[in-house]
Design a protein around this motif. Sequence first.
Motif, PDB file in Angstrom:
ATOM      1  N   LYS A  25     -19.953 -12.951   4.902  1.00 18.68           N
ATOM      2  CA  LYS A  25     -20.793 -11.942   5.556  1.00 18.68           C
ATOM      3  C   LYS A  25     -22.281 -12.125   5.247  1.00 18.68           C
ATOM      4  O   LYS A  25     -23.118 -11.461   5.850  1.00 18.68           O
ATOM      5  CB  LYS A  25     -20.330 -10.544   5.182  1.00 18.68           C
ATOM      6  CG  LYS A  25     -18.962 -10.208   5.775  1.00 18.68           C
ATOM      7  CD  LYS A  25     -18.561  -8.785   5.470  1.00 18.68           C
ATOM      8  CE  LYS A  25     -17.146  -8.488   5.899  1.00 18.68           C
ATOM      9  NZ  LYS A  25     -16.879  -8.646   7.297  1.00 18.68           N
TER      10      LYS A  25
ATOM     11  N   SER B  13     -23.896 -12.976   8.428  1.00 14.41           N
ATOM     12  CA  SER B  13     -23.551 -12.108   9.549  1.00 14.41           C
ATOM     13  C   SER B  13     -24.801 -11.688  10.323  1.00 14.41           C
ATOM     14  O   SER B  13     -25.830 -11.368   9.731  1.00 14.41           O
ATOM     15  CB  SER B  13     -22.831 -10.854   9.033  1.00 14.41           C
ATOM     16  OG  SER B  13     -22.613  -9.946  10.088  1.00 14.41           O
ATOM     17  N   PRO B  14     -24.705 -11.637  11.643  1.00 14.17           N
ATOM     18  CA  PRO B  14     -25.820 -11.111  12.431  1.00 14.17           C
ATOM     19  C   PRO B  14     -25.914  -9.581  12.339  1.00 14.17           C
ATOM     20  O   PRO B  14     -26.954  -9.009  12.663  1.00 14.17           O
ATOM     21  CB  PRO B  14     -25.494 -11.561  13.860  1.00 14.17           C
ATOM     22  CG  PRO B  14     -24.024 -11.785  13.868  1.00 14.17           C
ATOM     23  CD  PRO B  14     -23.633 -12.168  12.483  1.00 14.17           C
ATOM     24  N   ASP B  15     -24.840  -8.952  11.873  1.00 15.07           N
ATOM     25  CA  ASP B  15     -24.809  -7.501  11.717  1.00 15.07           C
ATOM     26  C   ASP B  15     -25.573  -7.120  10.444  1.00 15.07           C
ATOM     27  O   ASP B  15     -25.173  -7.466   9.333  1.00 15.07           O
ATOM     28  CB  ASP B  15     -23.354  -7.031  11.637  1.00 15.07           C
ATOM     29  CG  ASP B  15     -23.236  -5.521  11.528  1.00 15.07           C
ATOM     30  OD1 ASP B  15     -23.991  -4.907  10.756  1.00 15.07           O
ATOM     31  OD2 ASP B  15     -22.353  -4.960  12.198  1.00 15.07           O
ATOM     32  N   LYS B  16     -26.662  -6.393  10.607  1.00 15.28           N
ATOM     33  CA  LYS B  16     -27.516  -6.040   9.468  1.00 15.28           C
ATOM     34  C   LYS B  16     -26.788  -5.192   8.425  1.00 15.28           C
ATOM     35  O   LYS B  16     -27.042  -5.324   7.232  1.00 15.28           O
ATOM     36  CB  LYS B  16     -28.781  -5.330   9.954  1.00 15.28           C
ATOM     37  CG  LYS B  16     -29.712  -6.268  10.680  1.00 15.28           C
ATOM     38  CD  LYS B  16     -30.981  -5.580  11.116  1.00 15.28           C
ATOM     39  CE  LYS B  16     -31.833  -6.573  11.878  1.00 15.28           C
ATOM     40  NZ  LYS B  16     -33.138  -6.061  12.192  1.00 15.28           N
ATOM     41  N   ASP B  17     -25.879  -4.340   8.860  1.00 19.45           N
ATOM     42  CA  ASP B  17     -25.129  -3.508   7.913  1.00 19.45           C
ATOM     43  C   ASP B  17     -24.198  -4.363   7.056  1.00 19.45           C
ATOM     44  O   ASP B  17     -24.095  -4.159   5.843  1.00 19.45           O
ATOM     45  CB  ASP B  17     -24.327  -2.426   8.647  1.00 19.45           C
ATOM     46  CG  ASP B  17     -25.216  -1.369   9.281  1.00 19.45           C
ATOM     47  OD1 ASP B  17     -26.357  -1.175   8.785  1.00 19.45           O
ATOM     48  OD2 ASP B  17     -24.786  -0.756  10.272  1.00 19.45           O
ATOM     49  N   GLU B  18     -23.512  -5.332   7.685  1.00 17.99           N
ATOM     50  CA  GLU B  18     -22.642  -6.237   6.928  1.00 17.99           C
ATOM     51  C   GLU B  18     -23.456  -7.093   5.966  1.00 17.99           C
ATOM     52  O   GLU B  18     -23.054  -7.329   4.828  1.00 17.99           O
ATOM     53  CB  GLU B  18     -21.846  -7.151   7.864  1.00 17.99           C
ATOM     54  CG  GLU B  18     -20.700  -6.465   8.556  1.00 17.99           C
ATOM     55  CD  GLU B  18     -19.855  -7.427   9.377  1.00 17.99           C
ATOM     56  OE1 GLU B  18     -20.256  -8.595   9.592  1.00 17.99           O
ATOM     57  OE2 GLU B  18     -18.772  -7.004   9.818  1.00 17.99           O
ATOM     58  N   LEU B  19     -24.600  -7.541   6.436  1.00 17.17           N
ATOM     59  CA  LEU B  19     -25.482  -8.363   5.614  1.00 17.17           C
ATOM     60  C   LEU B  19     -25.961  -7.582   4.383  1.00 17.17           C
ATOM     61  O   LEU B  19     -25.921  -8.089   3.258  1.00 17.17           O
ATOM     62  CB  LEU B  19     -26.673  -8.825   6.454  1.00 17.17           C
ATOM     63  CG  LEU B  19     -27.525  -9.956   5.951  1.00 17.17           C
ATOM     64  CD1 LEU B  19     -26.708 -11.217   5.738  1.00 17.17           C
ATOM     65  CD2 LEU B  19     -28.655 -10.227   6.942  1.00 17.17           C
TER      66      LEU B  19
END
Length: 167
Positions: free
Chosen positions: A9, A12-18
Motif C-alpha cells: 500500500k 497506492s494511489p489512494d491517499k488514505d491507504e498511503l
Amino acid sequence: MQIVQVLEKTVSPDKDELLAAKNFLEQAAATNLPGFLQTLSDVLACASYSPVARMAAGLQLKNQLTSKELNIKIRYQQRWLSFPENIRELIKTNIIGSLGTESTRPSSAAQCVAYVAMRQESPSSCRIEDPNNSHRPAKINSLPQHAEGSGSIPVARDVKEIYFDLH
C-alpha cells in the motif's frame, strides 16, 4: 494488517491507504525497531512476495539505516551497533541472501548490503587492508562473488556501483 499488505500500500494511489501504510510503518519502527528491521529483511528475502512489497521493504530498511544528513547518519550507525548482534547478523544474512532474487532494478538488496557494509558496521569488523593499502570492507569484497554465483551479474554491478558512490 500484515506487513506485506502494508508495504504494497506504500505505492497506492489512494491517499488514505498511503497515509495508513505510512502510519503503520512509523508505529512499527517506533515500537520495536530491531524487530521491525528484521521483519523488513524477512520480506526482502522472501522471493515469493510481490516485487512491490520486496522493493518497499528494501526501501524502508535502507531509510532506517542511513540518511544524507551527517548527524542523523551517525545516530543511525550508533543505533545499528546497539542492536543485539544476532539481530544484525540475521538482517545481514537476509539481505545478502536476497541478492539476485529481485526482478526490479535498482536492486533494493544491493542498496541495503552497501549501506550495511559501508556505513553501519564498525571499521574494525568490516574493513581489511588490500595490497594497495586502501581500505575496503571485507563483506563488499565477497559480495560480487556471491551475487555472480547466483547468476546475477547486474546485482554484482549494483553492489559495486553503490559501494563506489558511497566513497
